[in-house]
Scaffold this active site. Structure first.
Site, PDB file in Angstrom:
ATOM      1  N   LYS A 177      -9.605   6.737   9.753  1.00 15.56           N
ATOM      2  CA  LYS A 177      -8.632   6.136  10.438  1.00 15.56           C
ATOM      3  C   LYS A 177      -9.197   6.058  12.097  1.00 15.56           C
ATOM      4  O   LYS A 177      -9.644   6.781  12.787  1.00 15.56           O
ATOM      5  CB  LYS A 177      -7.359   7.269  10.640  1.00 15.56           C
ATOM      6  CG  LYS A 177      -6.422   6.818  11.456  1.00 15.56           C
ATOM      7  CD  LYS A 177      -5.094   7.788  11.570  1.00 15.56           C
ATOM      8  CE  LYS A 177      -3.851   7.419  12.490  1.00 15.56           C
ATOM      9  NZ  LYS A 177      -2.998   8.375  12.333  1.00 15.56           N
ATOM     10  N   LYS A 235      -7.603   2.580   7.811  1.00 18.81           N
ATOM     11  CA  LYS A 235      -6.572   2.287   8.733  1.00 18.81           C
ATOM     12  C   LYS A 235      -7.161   1.759  10.304  1.00 18.81           C
ATOM     13  O   LYS A 235      -7.785   2.831  10.551  1.00 18.81           O
ATOM     14  CB  LYS A 235      -5.627   3.455   8.580  1.00 18.81           C
ATOM     15  CG  LYS A 235      -4.347   3.287   9.731  1.00 18.81           C
ATOM     16  CD  LYS A 235      -3.811   4.621   9.683  1.00 18.81           C
ATOM     17  CE  LYS A 235      -2.504   4.446  10.747  1.00 18.81           C
ATOM     18  NZ  LYS A 235      -1.693   5.590  10.903  1.00 18.81           N
TER      19      LYS A 235
HETATM   20  C1  PBG Z   1       0.225   9.588  13.229  1.00 16.47           C
HETATM   21  C2  PBG Z   1       0.177   8.015  12.538  1.00 16.47           C
HETATM   22  C3  PBG Z   1       0.224   6.798  13.230  1.00 16.47           C
HETATM   23  C4  PBG Z   1       0.334   5.865  12.251  1.00 16.47           C
HETATM   24  C5  PBG Z   1       0.420   6.584  11.058  1.00 16.47           C
HETATM   25  N1  PBG Z   1       0.574   8.005  11.361  1.00 16.47           N
HETATM   26  C6  PBG Z   1       0.153   6.638  14.516  1.00 16.47           C
HETATM   27  C7  PBG Z   1      -1.070   7.346  15.300  1.00 16.47           C
HETATM   28  O1  PBG Z   1      -2.019   7.717  14.952  1.00 16.47           O
HETATM   29  O2  PBG Z   1      -0.696   7.061  16.538  1.00 16.47           O
HETATM   30  C8  PBG Z   1       0.422   4.501  12.563  1.00 16.47           C
HETATM   31  C9  PBG Z   1       1.017   3.701  11.560  1.00 16.47           C
HETATM   32  C10 PBG Z   1       1.176   2.218  12.086  1.00 16.47           C
HETATM   33  O3  PBG Z   1       0.808   1.774  13.177  1.00 16.47           O
HETATM   34  O4  PBG Z   1       1.944   1.606  11.266  1.00 16.47           O
HETATM   35  N2  PBG Z   1      -0.238  10.621  12.501  1.00 16.47           N
END
Ligand code: PBG
Length: 314
Positions: A177, A235
């Site tokens: 991520k 991601k």
């Molecule tokens: C946070 C989380 C995020 C997303 C999914 N879970 C945002 C972040 O890490 O700040 C982002 C998903 C998206 O932008 O569609 N646990």
């Protein structure tokens, strides 16, 4: 001779849930998506199931008054998320409900972990996440998805689930991520951006990955696999097709990709202006993500794609 066929059953629809009855709050930067109360969320699932989209990822939009530095609401047995999971599984036992394991919806600091002394605490957070995962499992989640990027949390969650008898609950790990700017609309939807305070890190760079790194994704994948992850996620998706492809070649575990809020928003915005053909562009993006090696795709366009897919077959 077509090599890649993306069917709706490979898509996961992320949904934002709010308190209330018959409530729908459009999310400005995500045209077509809204925060929905539990009853409306179940109705949305019904629509999705009828189109062959059977998997749902839930994100609770928690009232600001319930957020705290310790994120205690995340461990409250009857919190919004737990009730949403129960309602969906009751209505559709055959659906697959995936919960997000991280602190950010509940944290008044806007971080995925506990913050102290200006840093995010890895180990204290892991302990809390493991308890959160057990709570989700007890509420009926089929899969828990740690999205926090703390080291060691997959192993801790697996162990806690097994100890609680939730041996059938799978762990979908957000393995690679990235600290991406494409999460903007999501943080608007949950009002979950890191707060502006000298005691709180301004971004998530100490735990999410540097967009410049690909080899590091391989290290994360190896660790998550060893710790017992059932599915590995990359991601965002489109800017990281090389990472999806790389992990596909390195592991036999299923690979998921998250086509995130910003990726969705930019197509919608350009289409609204008549600058892009939404159906063609969104389909091309999702097909490319599958072609790169994703078995499963989280996308806010799941229902749009499913309806185009059915349409193209009649
Ligand atoms: C946070 C989380 C995020 C997303 C999914 N879970 C945002 C972040 O890490 O700040 C982002 C998903 C998206 O932008 O569609 N646990």
């Amino acid at each position: 001779m077509r090599e890649t066929r993306l069917t709706p059953d490979r898509l996961v629809l992320p949904q934002f849930v709010v308190e209330g009855d018959d409530r729908s709050e459009p999310i400005e930067a995500m045209p077509g998506r809204s925060r929905l109360s539990i009853d409306r969320t179940v109705a949305e699932c019904e629509k999705a199931m009828a189109m062959g989209v059977r998997s749902f990822a839930l994100f609770p939009a928690i009232d600001a008054s319930l957020k705290s530095p310790g994120g205690e609401e995340g461990l409250a047995p009857n919190n919004l998320l737990c009730r949403a999971v129960r309602a969906i599984k009751e209505a559709f036992p055959e659906s697959c409900v995936i919960t997000d394991v991280a602190l950010d919806p509940y944290s008044s600091d806007g971080h995925d972990g506990l913050v102290a002394g200006g840093v995010v605490l890895n180990d204290e957070t892991v302990d809390l996440l493991a308890r959160m995962a057990v709570l989700h499992a007890e509420s009926g989640a089929d899969m828990v998805a740690p999205s926090d990027m703390m080291d060691g949390r997959v192993g801790a969650i697996r162990e806690a689930l097994d100890a609680a008898g939730a041996t059938d609950v799978a762990v979908l790990s957000y393995t690679a991520k990235y600290a991406s700017a494409f999460y903007g609309p999501f943080r608007e939807a949950l009002d979950s951006a890191p707060v502006d305070s000298p005691d709180v890190p301004r971004d998530k760079c100490t735990y999410q990955m540097d967009p410049a790194n690909a080899r590091e994704a391989s290290i994360e994948a190896m660790l998550d696999a060893e710790e017992g992850a059932d599915i590995l996620m990359v991601k965002p998706a489109l800017p990281y097709l090389d990472v999806i492809h790389r992990l596909r070649g390195e592991t036999d575990l299923p690979i998921a990709a998250y086509h995130v809020s910003g990726e969705y928003a930019m197509v919608k915005a350009a289409a609204e202006r008549g600058w892009l053909d939404e159906r063609a562009c969104m389909s091309e993006m999702l097909t490319a993500i599958a072609r790169a090696g994703a078995d499963v795709i989280f996308t806010y366009a799941a229902l749009d794609y499913a309806s185009w897919w059915h349409d193209s077959r009649t």
